[in-house]
Design a protein around this motif. Structure first.
Motif, mmCIF file in Angstrom:
data_model
loop_
_atom_site.group_PDB
_atom_site.id
_atom_site.type_symbol
_atom_site.label_atom_id
_atom_site.label_comp_id
_atom_site.label_asym_id
_atom_site.label_seq_id
_atom_site.Cartn_x
_atom_site.Cartn_y
_atom_site.Cartn_z
ATOM 1 N N GLN A 99 0.835 -1.189 0.000
ATOM 2 C CA GLN A 99 0.000 0.000 0.000
ATOM 3 C C GLN A 99 0.878 1.250 0.000
ATOM 4 O O GLN A 99 2.045 1.203 0.371
ATOM 5 N N ASP A 100 0.312 2.357 -0.421
ATOM 6 C CA ASP A 100 1.046 3.614 -0.405
ATOM 7 C C ASP A 100 1.339 4.002 1.044
ATOM 8 O O ASP A 100 0.414 4.133 1.864
ATOM 9 N N PHE A 101 2.630 4.184 1.360
ATOM 10 C CA PHE A 101 3.031 4.397 2.749
ATOM 11 C C PHE A 101 2.444 5.684 3.321
ATOM 12 O O PHE A 101 1.979 5.716 4.473
ATOM 13 N N GLU A 102 2.429 6.744 2.545
ATOM 14 C CA GLU A 102 1.897 8.009 3.032
ATOM 15 C C GLU A 102 0.408 7.885 3.364
ATOM 16 O O GLU A 102 -0.067 8.403 4.385
ATOM 17 N N THR A 103 -0.306 7.184 2.501
ATOM 18 C CA THR A 103 -1.731 6.980 2.741
ATOM 19 C C THR A 103 -1.966 6.167 4.008
ATOM 20 O O THR A 103 -2.863 6.471 4.803
ATOM 21 N N VAL A 104 -1.149 5.144 4.206
ATOM 22 C CA VAL A 104 -1.285 4.287 5.392
ATOM 23 C C VAL A 104 -1.040 5.075 6.662
ATOM 24 O O VAL A 104 -1.815 4.991 7.629
ATOM 25 N N TYR A 109 -2.506 7.643 11.692
ATOM 26 C CA TYR A 109 -2.076 8.674 12.635
ATOM 27 C C TYR A 109 -2.680 10.050 12.377
ATOM 28 O O TYR A 109 -2.465 10.978 13.163
ATOM 29 N N GLY A 110 -3.406 10.205 11.284
ATOM 30 C CA GLY A 110 -4.075 11.466 11.008
ATOM 31 C C GLY A 110 -3.107 12.632 10.903
ATOM 32 O O GLY A 110 -2.112 12.569 10.170
ATOM 33 N N ASP A 111 -3.359 13.712 11.646
ATOM 34 C CA ASP A 111 -2.537 14.918 11.581
ATOM 35 C C ASP A 111 -1.121 14.704 12.100
ATOM 36 O O ASP A 111 -0.235 15.527 11.849
ATOM 37 N N ASP A 112 -0.902 13.612 12.835
ATOM 38 C CA ASP A 112 0.433 13.332 13.380
ATOM 39 C C ASP A 112 1.271 12.450 12.461
ATOM 40 O O ASP A 112 2.363 12.011 12.845
ATOM 41 N N ALA A 113 0.790 12.189 11.257
ATOM 42 C CA ALA A 113 1.483 11.269 10.354
ATOM 43 C C ALA A 113 2.910 11.716 10.050
ATOM 44 O O ALA A 113 3.810 10.881 9.899
ATOM 45 N N GLU A 117 8.531 8.213 11.858
ATOM 46 C CA GLU A 117 9.771 7.919 11.148
ATOM 47 C C GLU A 117 9.898 6.404 10.998
ATOM 48 O O GLU A 117 10.441 5.717 11.863
ATOM 49 N N ALA A 118 9.361 5.896 9.926
ATOM 50 C CA ALA A 118 9.363 4.457 9.691
ATOM 51 C C ALA A 118 9.701 4.165 8.243
ATOM 52 O O ALA A 118 9.547 5.024 7.360
ATOM 53 N N ASN A 119 10.159 2.953 8.000
ATOM 54 C CA ASN A 119 10.432 2.522 6.630
ATOM 55 C C ASN A 119 9.119 2.202 5.917
ATOM 56 O O ASN A 119 8.130 1.839 6.569
ATOM 57 N N PRO A 120 9.096 2.321 4.603
ATOM 58 C CA PRO A 120 7.857 2.023 3.868
ATOM 59 C C PRO A 120 7.399 0.578 4.015
ATOM 60 O O PRO A 120 6.223 0.284 3.866
ATOM 61 N N GLU A 121 8.351 -0.340 4.309
ATOM 62 C CA GLU A 121 7.999 -1.748 4.421
ATOM 63 C C GLU A 121 8.335 -2.287 5.804
ATOM 64 O O GLU A 121 9.333 -1.889 6.416
ATOM 65 N N ALA A 122 7.521 -3.194 6.292
ATOM 66 C CA ALA A 122 7.838 -3.986 7.477
ATOM 67 C C ALA A 122 8.547 -5.244 7.011
ATOM 68 O O ALA A 122 8.101 -5.905 6.062
#
Length: 255
Positions: A99-104, A109-113, A117-122
């Motif tokens: 999935q698109d990381f920014e969208t996820v 997290y809403g406004d706190d997105a 600080e995480a990688n796009p993939e787990a």
């Protein structure tokens, strides 16, 4: 290793349910601590030591800090064991990988997105460090944990079952989930769980990961028999395989 090896438990991104399963050994924990010295286990004790030989690691890798911390654990430990599905192959955390990381992050997290600080993939821990043994499952099976610990102490390399859950369903004389009009991943999921989910009246969700050589043709035949499409169904139930399936596809293309 020493006669009574020192053991430490570490948690990364996960629910810590696998460590809870170890705690749930209850009175059998007393037998365990007679053969190993637990020096760090946040779920069960306040003491901590960086002097250990066996490291059990739960959770997937999702940040640069995770990678650094994991490298340090690997440097300290003689043996590293991936504990549970998230550590073994990304687990539920990897459901966001396609999935698109920014969208996820915005969805969660809403406004706190922007603060995340995480990688796009787990990823599983073996994508960062060498892993000596794996105990899959969500959560792990307590008996399998005891078997692995016993093997490590005896110097025996633990091995995982490489047969599908379907084999264990037959041994347990379970009614096939497909015959109950359920969608089941048992034909391509690694056994070793005793087919508990199917035995309890539901279906296999794939929490132990894919077998090394899944009989995908046979799975397709079963699905077609019930008017289902294999790829569509596996995508629908890709609860645990967000890392494992793309990795396997890449390996197959390389061959």
């Amino acid at each position: 290793m020493t006669e009574r090896p020192r053991v430490a438990f570490f948690d990364f991104t996960g629910c810590e349910g696998d460590q809870l399963q170890v705690v749930n050994l209850e009175e059998r924990l007393f037998d365990l601590v007679e053969v190993v010295e637990v020096v760090s286990f946040r779920e069960a004790m306040s003491e901590h030591s960086d002097d250990y030989e066996i490291a059990f690691i739960e959770g997937s890798v999702v940040t640069a800090h995770d990678e650094e911390r994991l490298a340090g654990i690997r440097e300290n430990a003689d043996v590293v064991v991936a504990l549970g599905s998230c550590a073994a192959f990304g687990g539920i955390n990897a459901i966001r990988n396609d999935q698109d990381f920014e969208t996820v992050t915005e969805r969660v997290y809403g406004d706190d997105a922007d603060m995340i600080e995480a990688n796009p993939e787990a990823r599983p821990i073996e994508s960062v460090v060498e892993v000596d043994a794996t105990i899959p499952g969500c959560p792990i099976d307590r008996e399998e944990f005891v078997q692995v610990v016993t093997g490590l102490i005896r110097g025996v390399e633990p091995t995982l079952p490489n047969h599908p859950v379907c084999v264990e369903c037959k041994l347990e004389e379970n009614e096939c989930a497909f015959h109950r009009d359920e969608i089941c991943l048992g034909p391509v999921t690694r056994g070793g769980c005793g087919a508990d989910c199917v035995g309890e009246g539901t279906h296999c969700w794939g929490c132990r990961g894919m077998v090394d050589t899944p009989s995908e043709d046979a799975y397709t035949a079963v699905l077609e028999e019930h008017g289902l499409d294999a790829e569509e169904i596996v995508e629908q139930y890709q609860l645990y395989w967000g890392w494992q399936r793309p990795e396997r596809a890449t390996q197959e293309e390389a061959q």
